[in-house]
Each structure stands twice: as C-alpha cells, then as structure tokens.
Design a protein around this motif. Structure first.
Motif, PDB file in Angstrom:
ATOM      1  N   ARG A 191       0.852  -1.189   0.000  1.00 47.34           N
ATOM      2  CA  ARG A 191       0.000   0.000   0.000  1.00 47.34           C
ATOM      3  C   ARG A 191       0.887   1.239   0.000  1.00 47.34           C
ATOM      4  O   ARG A 191       1.984   1.211   0.584  1.00 47.34           O
ATOM      5  N   ASP A 192       0.420   2.303  -0.646  1.00 48.44           N
ATOM      6  CA  ASP A 192       1.224   3.521  -0.608  1.00 48.44           C
ATOM      7  C   ASP A 192       1.286   4.055   0.828  1.00 48.44           C
ATOM      8  O   ASP A 192       0.410   3.802   1.646  1.00 48.44           O
ATOM      9  N   ASN A 193       2.394   4.736   1.115  1.00 48.81           N
ATOM     10  CA  ASN A 193       2.715   5.265   2.436  1.00 48.81           C
ATOM     11  C   ASN A 193       3.126   4.180   3.424  1.00 48.81           C
ATOM     12  O   ASN A 193       3.379   4.492   4.594  1.00 48.81           O
ATOM     13  N   ILE A 203       5.101   5.129  -2.918  1.00 55.12           N
ATOM     14  CA  ILE A 203       4.238   6.262  -3.271  1.00 55.12           C
ATOM     15  C   ILE A 203       3.341   5.953  -4.468  1.00 55.12           C
ATOM     16  O   ILE A 203       2.297   6.587  -4.625  1.00 55.12           O
ATOM     17  N   PHE A 204       3.717   5.002  -5.342  1.00 56.16           N
ATOM     18  CA  PHE A 204       2.831   4.595  -6.435  1.00 56.16           C
ATOM     19  C   PHE A 204       3.248   3.222  -6.927  1.00 56.16           C
ATOM     20  O   PHE A 204       4.347   2.737  -6.636  1.00 56.16           O
ATOM     21  N   PHE A 205       2.346   2.597  -7.725  1.00 53.96           N
ATOM     22  CA  PHE A 205       2.568   1.235  -8.195  1.00 53.96           C
ATOM     23  C   PHE A 205       2.260   1.097  -9.673  1.00 53.96           C
ATOM     24  O   PHE A 205       1.399   1.793 -10.208  1.00 53.96           O
ATOM     25  N   GLY A 206       2.950   0.146 -10.309  1.00 53.69           N
ATOM     26  CA  GLY A 206       2.606  -0.284 -11.653  1.00 53.69           C
ATOM     27  C   GLY A 206       1.636  -1.449 -11.574  1.00 53.69           C
ATOM     28  O   GLY A 206       1.195  -1.863 -10.493  1.00 53.69           O
ATOM     29  N   ASP A 207       1.304  -2.010 -12.728  1.00 52.46           N
ATOM     30  CA  ASP A 207       0.356  -3.116 -12.777  1.00 52.46           C
ATOM     31  C   ASP A 207       0.972  -4.382 -12.183  1.00 52.46           C
ATOM     32  O   ASP A 207       2.077  -4.780 -12.559  1.00 52.46           O
ATOM     33  N   PHE A 219       6.038  -3.239 -10.074  1.00 49.38           N
ATOM     34  CA  PHE A 219       6.901  -2.063 -10.099  1.00 49.38           C
ATOM     35  C   PHE A 219       6.347  -1.042  -9.122  1.00 49.38           C
ATOM     36  O   PHE A 219       5.131  -0.910  -8.965  1.00 49.38           O
ATOM     37  N   ALA A 220       7.234  -0.312  -8.440  1.00 51.53           N
ATOM     38  CA  ALA A 220       6.778   0.713  -7.501  1.00 51.53           C
ATOM     39  C   ALA A 220       7.756   1.871  -7.459  1.00 51.53           C
ATOM     40  O   ALA A 220       8.957   1.712  -7.700  1.00 51.53           O
ATOM     41  N   GLY A 221       7.220   3.040  -7.139  1.00 54.28           N
ATOM     42  CA  GLY A 221       8.040   4.209  -6.861  1.00 54.28           C
ATOM     43  C   GLY A 221       8.075   4.457  -5.368  1.00 54.28           C
ATOM     44  O   GLY A 221       7.099   4.198  -4.656  1.00 54.28           O
ATOM     45  N   MET A 222       9.226   4.959  -4.884  1.00 51.26           N
ATOM     46  CA  MET A 222       9.409   5.187  -3.446  1.00 51.26           C
ATOM     47  C   MET A 222       9.925   6.600  -3.192  1.00 51.26           C
ATOM     48  O   MET A 222      10.403   7.276  -4.082  1.00 51.26           O
ATOM     49  N   THR A 223       9.818   6.985  -1.942  1.00 51.97           N
ATOM     50  CA  THR A 223      10.414   8.236  -1.490  1.00 51.97           C
ATOM     51  C   THR A 223      11.068   8.005  -0.137  1.00 51.97           C
ATOM     52  O   THR A 223      10.635   7.143   0.644  1.00 51.97           O
ATOM     53  N   GLY A 224      12.159   8.756   0.121  1.00 49.87           N
ATOM     54  CA  GLY A 224      12.812   8.694   1.418  1.00 49.87           C
ATOM     55  C   GLY A 224      13.767   7.546   1.602  1.00 49.87           C
ATOM     56  O   GLY A 224      14.251   7.318   2.719  1.00 49.87           O
ATOM     57  N   ASP A 228      14.693   5.445  -6.035  1.00 49.22           N
ATOM     58  CA  ASP A 228      13.345   5.945  -6.331  1.00 49.22           C
ATOM     59  C   ASP A 228      12.414   4.880  -6.901  1.00 49.22           C
ATOM     60  O   ASP A 228      11.191   5.054  -6.859  1.00 49.22           O
ATOM     61  N   PHE A 229      12.978   3.793  -7.489  1.00 43.36           N
ATOM     62  CA  PHE A 229      12.148   2.806  -8.162  1.00 43.36           C
ATOM     63  C   PHE A 229      12.627   1.401  -7.820  1.00 43.36           C
ATOM     64  O   PHE A 229      13.798   1.193  -7.485  1.00 43.36           O
ATOM     65  N   GLY A 230      11.713   0.442  -7.948  1.00 43.08           N
ATOM     66  CA  GLY A 230      12.112  -0.936  -7.705  1.00 43.08           C
ATOM     67  C   GLY A 230      11.098  -1.914  -8.242  1.00 43.08           C
ATOM     68  O   GLY A 230       9.959  -1.562  -8.566  1.00 43.08           O
ATOM     69  N   ILE A 231      11.541  -3.166  -8.373  1.00 40.49           N
ATOM     70  CA  ILE A 231      10.669  -4.295  -8.691  1.00 40.49           C
ATOM     71  C   ILE A 231      10.624  -5.170  -7.452  1.00 40.49           C
ATOM     72  O   ILE A 231      11.665  -5.550  -6.894  1.00 40.49           O
TER      73      ILE A 231
END
Length: 463
Positions: A191-193, A203-207, A219-224, A228-231
């Motif tokens: 889940r985001d956050n 912070i966001f997700f791919g399919d 796939f997801a984007g992260m912060t902190g 910034d990105f990962g699988i």
C-alpha cells in the motif's frame, strides 16, 4: 457514464452503416486447423449480435474467454467458448451481479478450471458456470484499513485462480494498493505510504502480475530511501522482497536506475528490463528471485545470430515456468537490426530476425508485434513483412508464426488466407487479442465488409 455514452453513440452510428455479412461457413473442428470462436454479425448468447471484439484469453484446455461490444439490448458482454459452444458469462445492462448483468464489463481472464475473472462497473468478479462471486467491490473493507475504491485499475490472474489487483483505497493512511485474492482470502501485498523493503515508503505502483505459485511481482516508486524505483515480489503472507532496486548494483558492474513492467513465473522468478548507469551498457534484461540476479541480455553484448544488442528491449516480455524468456530487441553491428529471442539465462536462441526470409513466404520480416511463449518453449508471434519483397503487398503482409528457433519456425496464418470462406485482411496490432497454449493459438482477425472474428488455430499437428 462517459464510457456508456460513448459506446451507445458509436454503436448506434455504426449499426446504421454496418453490413451484416452472410453466415460464416461451418467448420468441422476435427478436420480444420482454424475454427471460428465468434464472429461479428453473428448472434451472441443471451441476445443481440457481436459487433466488436476487445480482449481474449486462452487456458491450457483450449477454453476461450472474451469480451465484446454488442448490438441489441445489451451494450457489451463477457463470453466463454468451450468445445465449439459459447455461453454468456455477464452482460452489460441491469447493474445486478446476482443476475449476471452489470452496467459495464471487460478485461476477462480464464483459469484452468474455466472460471472467468472480469471487471465490472463496481468491482472485480469471478464467474464459474452460472455463479458470479465478487473478488473485490467498491466500498468493501480493504485489508490493512480503509475501503476499496473500485473497479480496480488492473488485475492479473493465474491458472489456479489467484488474482492480484491494483485499486484505490479510501483511508487516512493510503490511497492505492496491490492486493492478492487466493481462495476466499484477500491480503494486502503493498500500500502507498507503507514501508518499502528497499527503504523509504511506497508512493505509487505499476500493474501487478501473479505467477502460478501465487506470488505477485510489481513495479513501484518510493520516497525517502536509497532509490526511487524498484521491482518487488510479495506473497500475501506479510513478506515483500526487493527483486531489483534503483541504486543497487547490477550484474556486470552497472547500477540499476529504472525498470519496465515485470513478469513472474510459478517459481517466483521475476524478469524485467532495466535502465543502467555507470556501466558498459545503458539497458539490459534481467531475471531475479530475491537472492540471485542473472543477466539475460545486455546492451553491447553479442546476440546469438550475429550483431550486438542495443539499449532497445521492447514490450511485451514473456516468461514461462521453466524460466525461459521471450523478448524482442534491437541489434547493431550485424546483418539484422533486430529480432525475437528466447533465453533461460544460460542459452539464448534466435527465433526470428528482421530482414530474413519469413518461413512460408518469399518475403522478409520488417517488424514484430505481440509475442507469447508456451511451457515447452514454443514461441508464437505476430510479424509484418516488408512491402515489395517476394510478392508482398498490403493485402498479405502480416502473419502469425510459431516455433522454438529459426530452424523450425513455421507460418500459421497470413493475411490473404481464406478462413471459413472469408479472406483474412488484418491481424491484431495491439496487445490483448492474441494468446496461446501448447496446442493452440487464439487471435482476433479482420475480414471483408468490416467484419471480424476470433479464431482458434491448432499448432501441435503442424510441428
């Protein structure tokens, strides 16, 4: 409502000009290599006529699920074809899931039992026979807190009936999440956050995609965090593992930067295209399981039929449960500038190359479209031929080929062929209208008088 209005207007306008062709020729499935599953202008189960086909899916038993726009009292529907007979799964009309009717339906997938998963206007549903059950519904409680906001943005199902989906969440903590439905249990994958195993927070997700083993890759984007990105891969049991992460070292000495959409198999192996920095190549194709990462193909590395891979690796990417990956990539410094390849991480095989003679024709390949791979390593793909070479023109320049390598590659069907008494004029140019198992390929084709049909073609008898 916008989709309903558009569909209604378009259907009404085109219905006035639609030429309903004469009945399609009947085939004997025991004798014909190509069998018509459904055709525009033909009666749809439950009423109305088929007008346009959208998405189709094939399971290992040769059953086909598909959705279609309709002319008649219903605007669209989900249908199941098995052993020469079609039945209605759900139709757009009265939004009452208990009756099998919805306001909107679409995006079907089918498992090994013949159960069909599909989007409805207010959620995600599974149909088996005449029974329809909700997998998730708008407003229902979401694992981890809050309520689902549906229908889901995307979903993926495996042959055993597990379903992963990306959907909105109404809660104070999260706005979106990836969930896994297995049996009667729904679990949160991410889940985001929430914390990311790479560090920081999502912070966001791919399919998402789910393998036959019930594990979900995304796939997801992260912060902190450090990247910034990962699988990632989750199992619904509380463990989410990083497969590839931005800022992590990739095999060969480069550093991962960004990633394409992943694929996953039943062994939990995940493959994705990655952008790289500070290395000899700018991009590569990798496979990992959370413990080890393997290079499948790398920008600048030698290709099996000559030349070197460039940084261009195209979607779609396909992988079977043996860990074999089918992919389309550009080449340089050789006789061909691109091709379709299959690799298991140790051995790579060229299946088809641009500029080479396409089997079954005197023409040459000029581009490739959708790709599929079966569990035995057979690859099927849609190809386009160069106009003006070997008698090729706009009426016969597209086809479907299948094989395990250049040596046994065969033509399955080509525009200009006659199927059920009609001349094939077009093949799918977008994803979602082409699928395969070890014995058959199912595809949507265009025919004269603006007609279209879904065809299932046998491949095992032609090897």
């Amino acid at each position: 409502m916008a989709k309903q209005a558009v569909v209604g207007i378009v259907s009404a306008m085109l219905a006035q000009a639609l030429v309903i062709p004469a009945a399609w020729a009947k085939e004997d499935p025991a004798r014909e290599n190509h069998v018509v599953v459904a055709a525009t202008g033909s009666a749809a189960p439950g009423g109305g006529t088929f007008f346009r086909f959208l998405t189709l899916a094939l399971n290992e038993h040769g059953e086909v699920a598909f959705d279609a726009f309709l002319l008649g009292s219903s605007r669209e529907g989900i249908f199941l074809w098995e052993r020469g007979t079609s039945s209605a799964i759900a139709r757009a009309g009265n939004p009452d899931p208990a009756s099998g009717d919805f306001a909107l339906v679409g995006s079907p997938a089918i498992d090994s039992r013949g159960s069909v998963v599909f989007n409805g206007d207010a959620g995600l549903f599974r149909a088996h026979g005449t029974r329809i059950d909700a997998i998730m519904q708008d407003g229902a409680p979401a694992p981890g807190g809050g309520n689902f906001v549906g229908p889901p943005a995307s979903h993926s199902s495996n042959s055993h009936g597990a379903v992963a989906f990306l959907t909105g969440i109404a809660s104070e903590e999260s706005t979106t999440g990836i969930f896994l439905r297995s049996g009667h249990r729904t679990a949160a994958i991410a889940r985001d956050n929430n914390p990311s195993p790479l560090g920081g927070t999502f912070i966001f997700f791919g399919d998402p995609v789910v393998g036959r083993g019930g594990q979900v890759a995304f796939f997801a984007g992260m912060t902190g965090g450090p990247g910034d990105f990962g699988i990632f891969r989750g199992d619904g049991e509380g463990e989410t593992r990083t497969i590839f992460g931005a800022s992590q070292q990739a095999p060969g000495g480069a550093t991962f930067m960004d990633f394409g959409d992943p694929v996953i198999n039943e062994r939990g192996q995940v493959a994705a295209v990655a952008l790289l920095e500070n290395g000899s190549g700018q991009a590569g194709l990798f496979r990992g399981d959370g413990r080890e990462t393997s290079v499948i193909a790398l920008d600048g590395a030698s290709a099996p039929a000559g030349g070197k891979f460039t940084a261009s690796f195209f979607q779609p990417l396909r992988m079977n449960d043996r860990g074999q990956i089918a992919f389309n990539a550009r080449l340089t410094a050789g006789t061909s500038n691109g091709g379709i390849f299959r690799s298991d991480g140790s051995t790579m095989t060229a299946v088809a190359l641009l500029g080479t003679t396409a089997p079954g024709t005197a023409g040459t390949f000029s581009s490739f479209g959708d790709i599929r791979i079966s569990e035995d390593g057979t690859i099927a793909f849609i190809g386009t031929l160069a106009i003006g070479v070997g008698g090729v023109d706009v009426t016969n320049n597209r086809g479907i080929w299948f094989g395990t390598s250049e040596r046994d590659l065969r033509l399955l069907v080509r525009t200009g062929d006659v199927i059920a008494g009609r001349t094939l004029t077009s093949l799918p140019s977008t994803f979602g209208q082409f699928d395969m198992n070890e014995r058959s390929v199912v595809w949507a084709g265009g025919f004269p008088e603006r007609s279209a049909a879904i065809i299932i073609s046998t491949i095992d008898e032609k090897r």
